[in-house]
Write a protein that holds these residues in place. Structure first.
Motif, PDB file in Angstrom:
ATOM      1  N   LYS A 106      17.765  57.028  18.785  1.00 29.63           N
ATOM      2  CA  LYS A 106      18.666  57.563  17.760  1.00 29.63           C
ATOM      3  C   LYS A 106      19.371  56.454  16.986  1.00 29.63           C
ATOM      4  O   LYS A 106      19.441  56.489  15.771  1.00 29.63           O
ATOM      5  N   ASN A 107      19.916  55.470  17.703  1.00 29.19           N
ATOM      6  CA  ASN A 107      20.718  54.415  17.081  1.00 29.19           C
ATOM      7  C   ASN A 107      20.079  53.041  17.261  1.00 29.19           C
ATOM      8  O   ASN A 107      19.454  52.763  18.283  1.00 29.19           O
ATOM      9  N   TRP A 108      20.298  52.200  16.244  1.00 30.73           N
ATOM     10  CA  TRP A 108      19.818  50.819  16.252  1.00 30.73           C
ATOM     11  C   TRP A 108      20.997  49.885  16.475  1.00 30.73           C
ATOM     12  O   TRP A 108      22.097  50.133  15.997  1.00 30.73           O
ATOM     13  N   LYS A 109      20.735  48.785  17.199  1.00 34.00           N
ATOM     14  CA  LYS A 109      21.760  47.761  17.380  1.00 34.00           C
ATOM     15  C   LYS A 109      21.073  46.402  17.364  1.00 34.00           C
ATOM     16  O   LYS A 109      20.058  46.201  18.023  1.00 34.00           O
ATOM     17  N   LEU A 110      21.639  45.468  16.605  1.00 35.60           N
ATOM     18  CA  LEU A 110      21.086  44.117  16.494  1.00 35.60           C
ATOM     19  C   LEU A 110      21.842  43.175  17.429  1.00 35.60           C
ATOM     20  O   LEU A 110      23.065  43.145  17.426  1.00 35.60           O
ATOM     21  N   HIS A 111      21.073  42.396  18.221  1.00 33.71           N
ATOM     22  CA  HIS A 111      21.641  41.371  19.103  1.00 33.71           C
ATOM     23  C   HIS A 111      21.090  40.034  18.635  1.00 33.71           C
ATOM     24  O   HIS A 111      19.883  39.818  18.614  1.00 33.71           O
ATOM     25  N   LYS A 112      21.988  39.131  18.260  1.00 32.09           N
ATOM     26  CA  LYS A 112      21.567  37.809  17.772  1.00 32.09           C
ATOM     27  C   LYS A 112      21.521  36.817  18.920  1.00 32.09           C
ATOM     28  O   LYS A 112      22.193  36.999  19.933  1.00 32.09           O
ATOM     29  N   SER A 141      12.123  49.156  27.971  1.00 35.67           N
ATOM     30  CA  SER A 141      12.742  48.934  29.280  1.00 35.67           C
ATOM     31  C   SER A 141      12.503  50.132  30.187  1.00 35.67           C
ATOM     32  O   SER A 141      12.079  51.197  29.745  1.00 35.67           O
ATOM     33  N   LYS A 142      12.807  49.956  31.461  1.00 38.90           N
ATOM     34  CA  LYS A 142      12.590  51.024  32.436  1.00 38.90           C
ATOM     35  C   LYS A 142      13.461  52.248  32.159  1.00 38.90           C
ATOM     36  O   LYS A 142      13.124  53.341  32.590  1.00 38.90           O
ATOM     37  N   ASP A 143      14.552  52.072  31.404  1.00 37.18           N
ATOM     38  CA  ASP A 143      15.396  53.215  31.047  1.00 37.18           C
ATOM     39  C   ASP A 143      15.038  53.816  29.687  1.00 37.18           C
ATOM     40  O   ASP A 143      15.765  54.648  29.163  1.00 37.18           O
ATOM     41  N   GLY A 144      13.902  53.407  29.119  1.00 40.07           N
ATOM     42  CA  GLY A 144      13.390  54.029  27.904  1.00 40.07           C
ATOM     43  C   GLY A 144      13.860  53.421  26.598  1.00 40.07           C
ATOM     44  O   GLY A 144      13.490  53.905  25.530  1.00 40.07           O
ATOM     45  N   ILE A 145      14.652  52.378  26.640  1.00 41.31           N
ATOM     46  CA  ILE A 145      15.149  51.728  25.423  1.00 41.31           C
ATOM     47  C   ILE A 145      14.052  50.807  24.876  1.00 41.31           C
ATOM     48  O   ILE A 145      13.399  50.104  25.636  1.00 41.31           O
TER      49      ILE A 145
END
Length: 186
Positions: free
Chosen positions: A87-93, A68-72
């Motif tokens: 640094k951190n991972w997050k899962l979105h179903k 994304s434009k914010d680096g994510i």
């Protein structure tokens, strides 16, 4: 026997030659160490780290990636969309817990996803969390598998094996396309 032309002494005991040989040996010993240290600090070289499915807590298969434009970073994963901020991972179903085939982080800030019989987008809400919006209810026909997502002048195209779903905002149009003319005969 070889002698120094400057002092007439045998090469191995000539003070000038001893200094030159000592400096040459010192140079040869220190140069590889200096290059090794230098290589660790070159800007622009990526630092690579492999993450296991245990670390990001999802299936091992990641089919696509978008930033994304914010680096994510967002990964199309067998369990949904993986979000990684460095640094951190997050899962979105997504609905039906289906495997996501493709992902596209658009300049409008939305994260578009495609799966089998499902497509839509995640948008950031006020809390910074991602909320999923399915575009499937906007179409009547069987969607099939979304195989890629393209951003064309602000319109998002979801490509299937038979055609494209075109969306701008929440409006969806379908354009069937005959891909057979691009196939070659064996």
């Amino acid at each position: 026997t070889p002698h120094c032309q400057r002092c007439g002494v045998f090469y191995l005991i000539c003070p000038v030659i001893k200094k030159i040989i000592s400096l040459l040996l010192l140079f040869l010993v220190l140069t590889p160490l200096q290059n090794f240290n230098f290589a660790q600090h070159i800007k622009g070289l990526p630092f690579l780290k492999n993450y296991s499915p245990r670390e990001y807590k999802a299936t091992p298969q990641n089919l696509a990636i978008s930033q994304s434009k914010d680096g994510i970073f967002y990964f199309a994963n067998g369990a949904g969309i993986l979000e990684f901020n460095g640094k951190n991972w997050k899962l979105h179903k997504i609905p039906g817990n289906v495997a996501v085939n493709c992902v596209h982080a658009s300049i409008d800030g939305n994260i578009y996803v495609g799966a089998y019989n499902e497509f839509g987008f995640f948008e950031k809400i006020n809390t910074g969390e991602l909320k999923y919006n399915s575009l499937k209810p906007k179409v009547k026909e069987d969607i099939g598998k979304i195989i890629s997502i393209h951003d064309l002048n602000g319109e998002i195209l979801f490509q299937t094996r038979k055609g494209f779903y075109k969306t701008r905002g929440r409006k969806v149009n379908y354009a069937e396309f005959d891909f057979s003319e691009f196939r070659t005969e064996a």
